[in-house]
Write a protein that holds these residues in place. Structure first.
Motif, PDB file in Angstrom:
ATOM      1  N   ARG A 116       0.837  -1.207   0.000  1.00 42.73           N
ATOM      2  CA  ARG A 116       0.000   0.000   0.000  1.00 42.73           C
ATOM      3  C   ARG A 116       0.869   1.254   0.000  1.00 42.73           C
ATOM      4  O   ARG A 116       0.591   2.208  -0.724  1.00 42.73           O
ATOM      5  N   GLU A 117       1.935   1.260   0.788  1.00 41.47           N
ATOM      6  CA  GLU A 117       2.841   2.413   0.840  1.00 41.47           C
ATOM      7  C   GLU A 117       3.489   2.674  -0.524  1.00 41.47           C
ATOM      8  O   GLU A 117       3.695   3.830  -0.894  1.00 41.47           O
ATOM      9  N   GLU A 118       3.793   1.610  -1.270  1.00 42.66           N
ATOM     10  CA  GLU A 118       4.341   1.780  -2.616  1.00 42.66           C
ATOM     11  C   GLU A 118       3.353   2.530  -3.509  1.00 42.66           C
ATOM     12  O   GLU A 118       3.747   3.425  -4.278  1.00 42.66           O
ATOM     13  N   PHE A 119       2.075   2.174  -3.406  1.00 43.08           N
ATOM     14  CA  PHE A 119       1.052   2.873  -4.191  1.00 43.08           C
ATOM     15  C   PHE A 119       0.921   4.322  -3.739  1.00 43.08           C
ATOM     16  O   PHE A 119       0.794   5.225  -4.565  1.00 43.08           O
ATOM     17  N   GLU A 120       0.944   4.548  -2.428  1.00 42.68           N
ATOM     18  CA  GLU A 120       0.829   5.910  -1.909  1.00 42.68           C
ATOM     19  C   GLU A 120       1.990   6.774  -2.402  1.00 42.68           C
ATOM     20  O   GLU A 120       1.785   7.934  -2.788  1.00 42.68           O
ATOM     21  N   ASP A 121       3.203   6.206  -2.404  1.00 47.46           N
ATOM     22  CA  ASP A 121       4.367   6.946  -2.905  1.00 47.46           C
ATOM     23  C   ASP A 121       4.248   7.190  -4.410  1.00 47.46           C
ATOM     24  O   ASP A 121       4.522   8.291  -4.890  1.00 47.46           O
ATOM     25  N   ARG A 122       3.836   6.177  -5.129  1.00 46.27           N
ATOM     26  CA  ARG A 122       3.736   6.285  -6.596  1.00 46.27           C
ATOM     27  C   ARG A 122       2.721   7.341  -7.013  1.00 46.27           C
ATOM     28  O   ARG A 122       2.970   8.125  -7.920  1.00 46.27           O
ATOM     29  N   PHE A 123       1.568   7.369  -6.352  1.00 46.80           N
ATOM     30  CA  PHE A 123       0.493   8.269  -6.766  1.00 46.80           C
ATOM     31  C   PHE A 123       0.378   9.514  -5.878  1.00 46.80           C
ATOM     32  O   PHE A 123      -0.490  10.348  -6.096  1.00 46.80           O
ATOM     33  N   GLU A 124       1.250   9.621  -4.862  1.00 47.00           N
ATOM     34  CA  GLU A 124       1.312  10.782  -3.978  1.00 47.00           C
ATOM     35  C   GLU A 124      -0.039  11.103  -3.329  1.00 47.00           C
ATOM     36  O   GLU A 124      -0.467  12.257  -3.267  1.00 47.00           O
ATOM     37  N   THR A 125      -0.711  10.062  -2.871  1.00 49.12           N
ATOM     38  CA  THR A 125      -1.973  10.196  -2.157  1.00 49.12           C
ATOM     39  C   THR A 125      -2.173   8.958  -1.299  1.00 49.12           C
ATOM     40  O   THR A 125      -1.560   7.919  -1.548  1.00 49.12           O
ATOM     41  N   THR A 126      -3.018   9.086  -0.290  1.00 46.61           N
ATOM     42  CA  THR A 126      -3.338   7.931   0.551  1.00 46.61           C
ATOM     43  C   THR A 126      -4.700   7.339   0.190  1.00 46.61           C
ATOM     44  O   THR A 126      -5.139   6.384   0.810  1.00 46.61           O
ATOM     45  N   ASP A 127      -5.344   7.901  -0.830  1.00 45.17           N
ATOM     46  CA  ASP A 127      -6.687   7.473  -1.222  1.00 45.17           C
ATOM     47  C   ASP A 127      -6.696   6.990  -2.670  1.00 45.17           C
ATOM     48  O   ASP A 127      -6.583   7.810  -3.593  1.00 45.17           O
ATOM     49  N   PRO A 128      -6.852   5.685  -2.894  1.00 44.50           N
ATOM     50  CA  PRO A 128      -6.844   5.190  -4.275  1.00 44.50           C
ATOM     51  C   PRO A 128      -7.980   5.764  -5.125  1.00 44.50           C
ATOM     52  O   PRO A 128      -7.848   5.892  -6.336  1.00 44.50           O
ATOM     53  N   SER A 129      -9.064   6.164  -4.491  1.00 46.34           N
ATOM     54  CA  SER A 129     -10.198   6.720  -5.244  1.00 46.34           C
ATOM     55  C   SER A 129      -9.896   8.100  -5.809  1.00 46.34           C
ATOM     56  O   SER A 129     -10.595   8.566  -6.715  1.00 46.34           O
ATOM     57  N   SER A 130      -8.879   8.750  -5.293  1.00 41.06           N
ATOM     58  CA  SER A 130      -8.551  10.097  -5.778  1.00 41.06           C
ATOM     59  C   SER A 130      -7.601  10.079  -6.983  1.00 41.06           C
ATOM     60  O   SER A 130      -7.304  11.136  -7.537  1.00 41.06           O
ATOM     61  N   VAL A 131      -7.147   8.904  -7.394  1.00 43.56           N
ATOM     62  CA  VAL A 131      -6.210   8.807  -8.518  1.00 43.56           C
ATOM     63  C   VAL A 131      -6.951   9.049  -9.831  1.00 43.56           C
ATOM     64  O   VAL A 131      -7.979   8.423 -10.105  1.00 43.56           O
ATOM     65  N   GLU A 132      -6.429   9.967 -10.628  1.00 43.55           N
ATOM     66  CA  GLU A 132      -6.993  10.266 -11.945  1.00 43.55           C
ATOM     67  C   GLU A 132      -6.528   9.189 -12.929  1.00 43.55           C
ATOM     68  O   GLU A 132      -5.402   9.220 -13.401  1.00 43.55           O
TER      69      GLU A 132
END
Length: 178
Positions: A116-132
């Motif tokens: 999960r932290e890898e995704f947060e770092d990659r997309f610079e957010t803690t909420d997957p729903s906010s990813v464009e």
């Protein structure tokens, strides 16, 4: 090489349905049907799929609601029923708690949290729903982001399940210590 068709032929479906009808009682058919329902569905439609009378379906659905397996929307007419996702999650967490030790569960949660932290770092957010997802110009980039966000959502769900499983395993099948 033969071409694969993911749709089974009608005879195969009819054979499976006939075996299901012959070997499963009415309650079991209603139970199987409601577990396959993903949106609120009138009991008459459940009855049609379960191959029973609407009255029998309604009776068994009410029992499944009492058991926490299904939910009902009594505001709609006729009443609509759907599976209770919380029940299914609890059932899966219970299986994990039975199959794994507490240490194995904790290790799995740590792996999932790192992912999960890898995704947060990659997309610079803690909420997957906010990813464009569709903010890309290239189909492959869009597809890659969609897969990543889907995987991130799955990791979030698994963290919740494994945490629930840890609680169950540490408390002899209970959510809170006895």
């Amino acid at each position: 090489m033969t071409e694969f068709d993911p749709t089974p032929n009608t005879d195969a479906v009819d054979t499976v349905r006939q075996r299901w009808r012959e070997n499963t009682d009415t309650f079991g058919r209603v139970y199987d049907t409601i577990l396959g329902v993903t949106t609120p569905t009138p009991y008459a439609e459940v009855a049609e799929t379960a191959e029973c009378s609407p009255n029998a379906a309604k009776k068994h659905l009410e029992r499944l609601v009492e058991m926490g397996i299904a939910r009902t929307d009594n505001e709609s007419r006729p009443a609509r029923y759907e599976r209770n996702e919380g029940y299914l999650e609890w059932q899966e967490a219970s299986r994990i708690a039975t199959d794994l030790t507490v240490d194995e569960i904790i290790k799995r949660v740590q792996q999932l949290e790192a992912h999960r932290e890898e995704f947060e770092d990659r997309f610079e957010t803690t909420d997957p729903s906010s990813v464009e997802v569709f903010a890309q110009d290239d189909y492959n980039a869009i597809h890659e982001r969609m897969e990543a966000v889907s995987e991130w959502h799955a990791a979030e769900r698994d963290i919740r399940l494994y945490e629930l499983a840890r609680q169950l395993a540490q408390n002899d099948g209970h959510l809170v210590p006895t």
